[in-house]
Each structure stands twice: as C-alpha cells, then as structure tokens.
Design an enzyme around this catalytic site. Structure first.
Site, PDB file in Angstrom:
ATOM      1  N   GLY A 190       8.951  12.233  48.932  1.00 24.69           N
ATOM      2  CA  GLY A 190       7.663  12.078  48.242  1.00 24.69           C
ATOM      3  C   GLY A 190       7.726  10.977  47.202  1.00 24.69           C
ATOM      4  CG  HIS A 454      -1.344 -13.611  18.029  1.00 25.34           C
ATOM      5  ND1 HIS A 454      -1.185 -13.740  19.395  1.00 25.34           N
ATOM      6  CD2 HIS A 454      -0.524 -14.539  17.455  1.00 25.34           C
ATOM      7  CE1 HIS A 454      -0.313 -14.711  19.641  1.00 25.34           C
ATOM      8  NE2 HIS A 454       0.105 -15.207  18.479  1.00 25.34           N
TER       9      HIS A 454
END
Ligand code: FAD
Ligand code: NAI
Length: 475
Positions: A190, A454
């Site tokens: 899976g 930033h």
C-alpha cells in the site's frame, strides 16, 4: 448506583477527548471513557493518533530525517562528521517519551476542564429514562448513565486476507513504529499515507524498501502534477514503488516474509523481506461497544451511520472521527468533536469538509486543501492554474531544500481559490494560509496582494497566486 452525566464520550482519541473538553467548557457534566493502556497497564488517552499514529510517526520521521541530513546534507554546510551511527533503541525511547508527554497532557487537560475520566471499555447496556446506560469494564468497573452519548471509538488497521498482523514480521502501524533494529529488507503493501511515511523512516535509516501498490496510479487522491513529482522524488531517494500489483499470498517463516504477487504486466513475482508493513487502509472500530444493545445503526463497512451533523439513528447519540464517514484524520475528528459538543449546547457547530487540509509528512512534505486539477476537470469547472517552484525561492535556497512547488487552482471567472497543492519544505505549515484563504472565500489575487515576509517559504505561496494571473515576480 449509576453515575449520572450530561455527556458521556466513549473513546479518548482526538475526536473523543476534544469533544469531552469542549462539552465540559460548555458547562456539561462530562465523562470520557478510554481503554488504551500504556506498557505498565496505566491509562494512555489520545487514541491511535497519540499512541500509534500521528505523534509517534512524526517523532520517528524527525529522528530519521536528522540522520539522513547528517549523512547527506551537512557536508554542504561545511559540517563534517565521521562514524555516523543510529541508536535505534534510543530513537524508539525518545518516541515513547514524546507519546507519554502527550498522554499525560490529556490527563492534565481532563483535570483542568473537570472531565471525569474512566479507564476501561465503554459499552452500551440499554436505553433508560432520559438517556443511556453505559457499562465501563476492564481497569475500572462502573455503570454510568448519560443524557447524550458521543461515540469516538476510532479505527483499526485493515489486514490482508490470510495474513493476520503478528507485529513481528507482518506489521500494522503499531509494529511499524517499534521495529527494534533496522531491517535489511522491508516490504510495504500500500503506497498510501502510512506506507510512504513509515517506508521513508526505515529507508532513511538504511533499509531497502519496496512498496507494492494495487492501483495503477500513484497517490490517486493527490493532484496529478504533485503526485507525479512525488513519485519521481521518492524513487530517486531509493524507495522502490511498484504500481498495479495484485497480492496473491503472504507467507512467513523463521527468516522473514515472502510476498507472492502478480506485477502490472501479469508476471508472477516474489518479494522476500525481513519485515512487512501492511498499510492498506483502516476499518472503523466498534469492537466491544455493543451497539446492538440499543439498536445503533452501522453501515456495511462497519462505520456508525451519521448525518452531516454527526447524529446517529438514535436520539442524543452522536458519533465522530474515524468511526464515521469522511477522511480518517485527527483534525477532522477534532472538528467534529467540537461541533457535536456545541450542537448539544444548542449552538451551530460546523465542519467545512471542503477546507480540511491533508498532509503527507514525507520529505519533501505534501500538503493540500480543496480540489485537485483532475477533480475540477471531471466536474467541468472552468479554472486557472498557477504554480511556483521552490527552486526560485530565496529561503528554500538558503535552507538547501529547493525541491517541489506550490500550485494554485482558481475559478476562471471569479478567481476564487478552489484548491492549493504543495510539495516542498514545511508544506504542512505553509498550507494553513491557504486553508484560511479558502475558508474566507479569498481569490488568488487576495493572496497575491498580501505582504509576505522575505525571505520566507511563504513567498512561494504568494508567487503561485501571482502565477494564476501569469505575473510571477521571481520566476
Ligand atoms: P482514535 O484515535 O482511534 O481513538 C479512539 C480511542 O477510543 C482509542 O483510544 C481506543 O482505545 C478507544 N476505544 C475504542 N473503543 C472503545 C470502547 N468501547 N471503550 C473505551 N474506549 C474505546 N491523522 C492526521 O490528521 N495526521 C497525521 O499525521 C496522522 N498520522 C497517522 C499515522 C498513523 C501511523 C496512523 C495509523 C494514523 C494517522 N493519522 C493521522 C490518523 C489519525 O490517527 C486518526 O484519524 C485519528 O486518531 C482518529 O481519531 P478518533 O478519535 O476518531 O479515533
Ligand atoms: P491509505 O488509504 O492512505 O492507503 C492505502 C493504500 O493501499 C492505497 O493506495 C490503496 O490503493 C492500497 N491498497 C489497498 N488494498 C491493497 C492491496 N490489497 N494490495 C496493495 N495495495 C493496496 O491508507 P493507510 O496508508 O493505511 O492509512 C490509513 C489512514 O490513516 C489514511 O487514509 C489517513 O487517513 C490516515 N493517516 C494519515 C496520515 C497523515 O495525515 N499524515 C498519516 C498516516 C495515516
């Protein structure tokens, strides 16, 4: 003599313990019953999430990520290490400590909020005048009567037919989180969330990991572009992922596990591994709840049938979390728990299923909210897409972690954000901004016009929003 409560919560996982705390905050005399035991037999509330799910898996992901970074990335920063080694027992011990801190935290929260905690199994005995009688058995023996019952009994790992979990060679999430030494070869059945997270942990520590997936597509629920990128990255990292297989037989012997399977081309194959993790989904858990005693309705999957408000077929009986429909996520369970407590109080608790975020804690992380591009196409919805790569983000470069991208999908006409998909560093944290945006029905332009710090990874979100209008500034 039975003890009377306004609200009795059965199950102390994220759905149950949060429901109990919220109910108590709202002034209800509340009990929570949970049967999970720690290694000493004491109470360990927090459910799958705290004991064998979210928390321990993230602890191991962190440890193994440190190990991988020390082995592979530190040198780029000028840090040299020799004789790097991994003490698996210490790593597992640290994980157990983190789990215990969370168990203890919940017991403290119960005290703080005056929730009566019962350690044992809760089961329906009968409907009584003005409520339901609930038997507590196990560590504590008690009889409680509650006006309202909230069932939050969670889920269990699904086994492959003919290959029961022995937690030594064939492992569920439980065994996968306490393998005592790094296996040479690890098989995973899976390639869903558990397979990728646990496969990553043990690969980083040196196991050769092969993942066998039944479906021909990788991560079908994830946006196709992101899923393709993820498959490329994970394969490059060394996870062997085979899609479209059919498991025929799983056999264990003294040595290990042999998995006979048919590959995508129809050829018979054998995968021999030391340990096998089976992560093929989970099944709702009502073991020991005795729903028949009161006629509580379950569906064919064994999930408790509820409406959009988590009401069951019985008056004043509610159910939340993994034991009901919807995604099996801790935060979904929590939101439902809060909403139910508020509904009991006559308020308008609400869960917006469209804005439930998903995160896969691999490296890079994958996170998303809202619709995928393939869902929008299938629904015939006109949309615009914009994306921005972390390669062009200054903070990602400084971190040395530039893999991945942020992708926005917005309505072609109104610009409303319909979905945001991220693969990259700290995607789990970055997605929160988009969840807020979608909850407030923001447009891509709204995000594009907001000032983002930033240098920060969040600038990639802003730039992806700008990209919807084809006006990125840094790419
Ligand atoms: P559970 O957490 O399963 O809690 C149910 C509780 O009820 C258990 O303590 C159980 O012992 C108890 N109980 C059951 N029956 C009875 C009874 N009759 N009487 C008394 N007590 C009873 N989700 C995320 O959102 N993020 C993740 O990162 C994440 N990672 C995961 C990693 C793994 C390996 C696994 C397996 C799952 C992960 N999940 C994650 C999913 C998450 O754990 C579940 O969605 C969440 O725990 C569901 O909460 P719940 O309260 O519905 O049930
Ligand atoms: P999953 O549903 O994520 O993935 C199961 C995978 O197994 C699917 O790709 C499916 O196609 C495949 N599969 C099913 N039967 C198979 C078979 N016979 N042979 C081969 N492949 C088969 O389930 P998983 O990984 O077990 O996790 C269960 C749930 O736990 C998740 O759905 C998720 O809700 C929750 N979880 C959440 C996490 C997170 O939020 N980060 C982390 C781990 C689990």
């Amino acid at each position: 003599m039975s003890k009377q409560f306004d609200v009795i919560v059965i199950g102390g996982g994220p759905g149950g313990y949060i429901a109990a705390i919220r109910a108590a905050q709202l002034g209800f005399n509340t009990a929570c019953i949970d049967e999970w035991k720690n290694s000493k037999g004491g109470p360990a509330p927090g459910g799958t999430c705290t004991n064998v799910g979210c928390i321990p898996s993230k602890a191991l992901l962190q440890s193994s990520e440190h190990f991988e970074q020390a082995g592979h990335s530190f040198a780029d920063h000028g840090i040299s290490l020799s004789n790097l080694s991994m003490d698996v027992a210490k790593m597992l011990g640290r994980k157990d400590t983190v789990v215990k801190q969370n168990n203890d935290g919940i017991l403290y929260l119960f005290k703080k909020n005056k929730v009566s905690f019962f350690h044992g199994r809760g089961s329906f005995a009968k409907a009584v005048e003005g409520g339901y009688e609930i038997k507590v058995s196990g560590t504590t023996e008690d009889t409680l009567v509650g006006k309202h019952i909230i069932v939050a009994t969670g889920s269990n790992a699904r086994a492959l037919p003919g290959a029961a979990f022995d937690e030594d060679k064939i492992l569920s999430n439980d065994g996968a989180l306490r393998i005592p030494a790094v296996p040479k070869k690890l098989g995973v059945i899976g390639s869903g969330v558990i397979g990728l997270e646990m496969g990553s942990v043990w690969r980083r520590l040196g196991a050769e990991v092969t993942v066998l997936e039944a479906l021909p597509t990788f991560l079908g629920a994830v946006d196709e572009q992101i899923a393709k990128e993820a498959l490329k990255i994970f394969t490059k990292q060394g996870l062997k992922i085979e899609l479209g297989v059919k498991i025929a037989e799983v056999k264990t012997d003294g040595e290990g596990v042999a998995v006979n399977y048919v590959d995508a081309k129809g050829g018979s194959q054998i995968l021999s591994v030391d340990k096998l993790i089976v992560s093929i989904g989970r099944v709702p858990n009502t073991i020991g709840l005795n729903p028949e005693a009161v006629g509580l309705k379950l569906d064919e999957r064994g999930a408790i049938v509820v409406d959009d408000d988590c009401k069951t077929n019985l008056p004043n009986v509610w159910a939340v979390g993994d034991v009901v429909r919807g995604p099996m996520l801790a935060h979904k369970a929590e939101e439902e728990g809060v909403a139910v407590a508020e509904r009991i109080a006559g308020q308008h608790g609400h869960v917006n299923f469209n804005t439930v975020p998903w995160v896969i804690y691999t490296h890079p992380e994958i996170a998303w909210v809202g619709q995928t591009e393939q869902q929008l196409k299938a629904a015939g919805r006109a949309y615009k897409a914009g994306s921005f790569p972390f390669l062009a983000n200054g903070r990602a470069r400084a971190l040395g972690d530039t893999t991945g991208l942020v992708k926005f999908l917005a309505d072609a006409k109104t610009d409303e954000i319909l979905g945001v998909h991220i693969i990259g560093p700290y995607a789990s944290e970055l997605i929160a901004e988009s969840v807020v945006a979608m909850e407030f029905k923001a447009s891509a332009e709204d995000i594009a016009r907001i000032c983002h710090a930033h240098p920060s990874l969040s600038e990639a979100t802003k730039e992806a929003a700008l990209a919807v209008d084809k006006r990125t500034l840094n790419f």
